[in-house]
Each structure stands twice: as structure tokens, then as C-alpha cells.
Scaffold this active site. Structure first.
Site, mmCIF file in Angstrom:
data_model
loop_
_atom_site.group_PDB
_atom_site.id
_atom_site.type_symbol
_atom_site.label_atom_id
_atom_site.label_comp_id
_atom_site.label_asym_id
_atom_site.label_seq_id
_atom_site.Cartn_x
_atom_site.Cartn_y
_atom_site.Cartn_z
ATOM 1 N N ASP A 67 5.295 28.384 10.000
ATOM 2 C CA ASP A 67 6.005 27.295 9.124
ATOM 3 C C ASP A 67 6.172 27.563 7.979
ATOM 4 O OD1 ASP A 67 2.752 27.326 7.894
ATOM 5 O OD2 ASP A 67 2.723 24.843 8.414
ATOM 6 N N ASN A 136 -5.272 15.775 7.255
ATOM 7 C CA ASN A 136 -5.018 14.317 7.356
ATOM 8 C C ASN A 136 -5.130 15.086 9.075
ATOM 9 O OD1 ASN A 136 -3.216 15.761 8.171
ATOM 10 N ND2 ASN A 136 -2.067 14.882 6.712
ATOM 11 N N HIS A 138 -3.402 17.660 10.535
ATOM 12 C CA HIS A 138 -2.271 18.143 10.537
ATOM 13 C C HIS A 138 -2.076 19.408 10.834
ATOM 14 C CE1 HIS A 138 -1.521 19.434 6.704
ATOM 15 N NE2 HIS A 138 -1.686 20.214 7.026
ATOM 16 N N GLU A 143 2.938 17.020 10.698
ATOM 17 C CA GLU A 143 2.155 16.038 10.294
ATOM 18 C C GLU A 143 2.039 14.566 11.151
ATOM 19 O OE1 GLU A 143 0.766 16.042 7.519
ATOM 20 O OE2 GLU A 143 2.528 16.709 5.896
#
Ligand code: GLP
Length: 244
Positions: A67, A136, A138, A143
Site C-alpha cells: 500500500d 481494527n 485491517h 479497512e
């Protein structure tokens, strides 16, 4: 999914580096999928040390990173291209032309993202994909959302990720609100996957990744469907997982 328990961050980093080193040794022209974040920094340090000791040769290795922040040029000190150069590429004998990080400044991003996926596929897919995990759940910058998005795409970062990553920027306002990330399909195309995690902030995400339902609200949970995943995590990150 195989879980390897590490004593602490240093132990996790040594074990993860040993797995990557084995891949490079067994297949010197392998394709590595690489990750950023604070978790893999120690892993990269161990790989650099192995290279300096003469035990590893990166001259034929190709890399594709997961990313990049949208809008950051590669020379920005918070860009993931910069991170990779500083933490690994500048210290080993890899040919920079063989290293790939999504371009944060890409203009026609839909076409560029499709080209990134095509390039990963043309290279034969990742022999080994390294992943961290967000608090979270990811992976890359996929996400939590309503569906698993297959290909490389542009994503709106969640407030929790912006908050978590703001520690690395001068102020939270400087954190980009969007990023480009390999999609879940791009990640799952890897022949093997190595997840690294440490610290109690990751305990819930690691539990849900390994034992929770396979749902896009925890993107890492999809890894339960991959046939060759190793999770190397320290005791704190594994605190909510049963001891098997
Ligand atoms: C970032 C990256 C992820 C990384 C995650 C965890 O947002 N896009 O690839 O795994 O956050 O980062 P850290 O290792 O710093 O906890």
C-alpha cells in the site's frame, strides 16, 4: 493457519526474518509481498543483518508492497516507498528497479491500480506475502467494510486508522485521508502468507483474524481461507487466543 508464539518483539522479529530468509534462500528469484508499519521494522533489521553477514542475496528478488498513502510522493518521509528504502532496500543488494510500491501520486488511479495487479500476476504472484495487522483487523489498507474488495484500489481510511497512524506525523491533520492498497484478492493470490503482530493493542484483531467469523468487518479473517498462512505473534498479541 499456523500460529507461532514468540516471547516478545525481538523474538517475533527473528522468527519472521528466518521465514523470509528461508524463502529467499530456497528461491533466490522469489517475489516478496512486503508491508510497512512499526511491526515489521525489526524483521527488516534482522534481514539486513543476515545480508551483512553474507547469508542472504537479494540480487534477484522482486518485491511488491501492499500500500501507499494517496498524495504522498516517494521522497516524503512518511511515504511507504521512503519507509521501504530506509528500512530495507537501501541496506541490501536488491535492484531498486525490482521493487514496487503503489505510486501515491498516480493520476488515473483506476487504471494504475489495475496495472499493479496485472504486474503482480505477471511476476507469478507473491511467493511470500508479509502482513502486519491494524488494531481494527485491517490488512494492507483494506479497512473493515461491507464486502471484501478484490483488486488494488483507493480506500478512505477510517478514523481509527488515521488516529493510530497519526503518531508518525507532526499532527493528525497531516495524515492522508486516503490510500492505495492491494485488494483482498491480490493478497490472497500469494502462495504463502506471513502475518506479524505484537502488543496487546492487537490482541482482539489477532483473535478475530484466527478464530472469528470470516467477515469483511474484520478483513484479516479472510486469511482463514488461505491454505498457507503463518502468524508469528508475541504473547501479548496472542493473549485472547487459546493455547493449542
Ligand atoms: C498501517 C499499514 C498496515 C499495517 C498496519 C499496522 O496502516 N497500512 O500495512 O499492518 O497499519 O501498523 P503497525 O505495525 O504500525 O501497528
Amino acid at each position: 493457519m499456523r500460529i507461532v508464539r514468540a516471547k516478545d518483539y525481538e523474538d517475533m522479529s527473528r522468527k519472521a526474518a528466518a521465514i523470509i530468509a528461508a524463502q529467499v534462500t530456497l528461491k533466490p528469484d522469489c517475489v516478496l509481498g512486503l508491508a510497512t508499519g512499526s511491526t515489521p521494522i525489526g524483521t527488516y533489521k534482522n534481514l539486513v543483518a543476515a545480508y551483512e553477514a553474507g547469508d542472504l542475496d537479494f540480487s534477484q528478488v522482486k518485491t511488491y508492497n501492499l500500500d501507499e498513502y494517496r498524495g504522498l510522493p516517494g521522497d516524503h518521509d512518511q511515504s511507504y516507498r521512503y519507509f521501504m528504502n530506509v528500512n530495507l532496500f537501501d541496506h541490501v543488494n536488491i535492484d531498486k528497479a525490482n521493487t514496487h510500491v503503489p505510486d501515491g501520486l498516480m493520476e488515473d488511479y483506476e487504471a494504475a491500480c489495475a496495472e499493479y495487479d496485472a504486474a503482480v500476476a505477471a511476476a507469478g504472484h507473491q511467493d511470500l506475502q508479509l502482513l502486519g495487522i491494524g488494531n481494527n483487523g485491517h490488512i494492507g489498507f483494506n479497512e473493515p467494510c461491507d464486502s471484501f474488495i478484490k483488486g488494488t484500489h483507493c480506500v478512505d481510511l477510517t478514523e481509527s486508522t488515521i488516529q493510530a497512524n497519526s503518531r508518525l506525523f507532526d499532527s493528525i491533520d497531516d495524515v492522508p485521508r486516503q490510500a492505495y492498497t492491494m485488494g483482498i484478492g491480490t493478497i490472497m493470490g500469494a502462495k504463502s502468507i506471513l502475518v506479524v503482530a505484537n502488543g496487546d493493542a492487537k490482541a482482539q484483531a489477532v483473535h478475530d483474524m484466527c478464530y472469528g467469523p470470516i467477515v469483511p468487518s474484520c478483513p484479516a479473517s479472510i486469511l482463514q481461507l488461505h491454505p498457507n498462512v503463518v502468524v508469528v505473534a508475541d504473547e501479548a498479541a496472542l493473549a485472547l487466543c487459546p493455547v493449542e
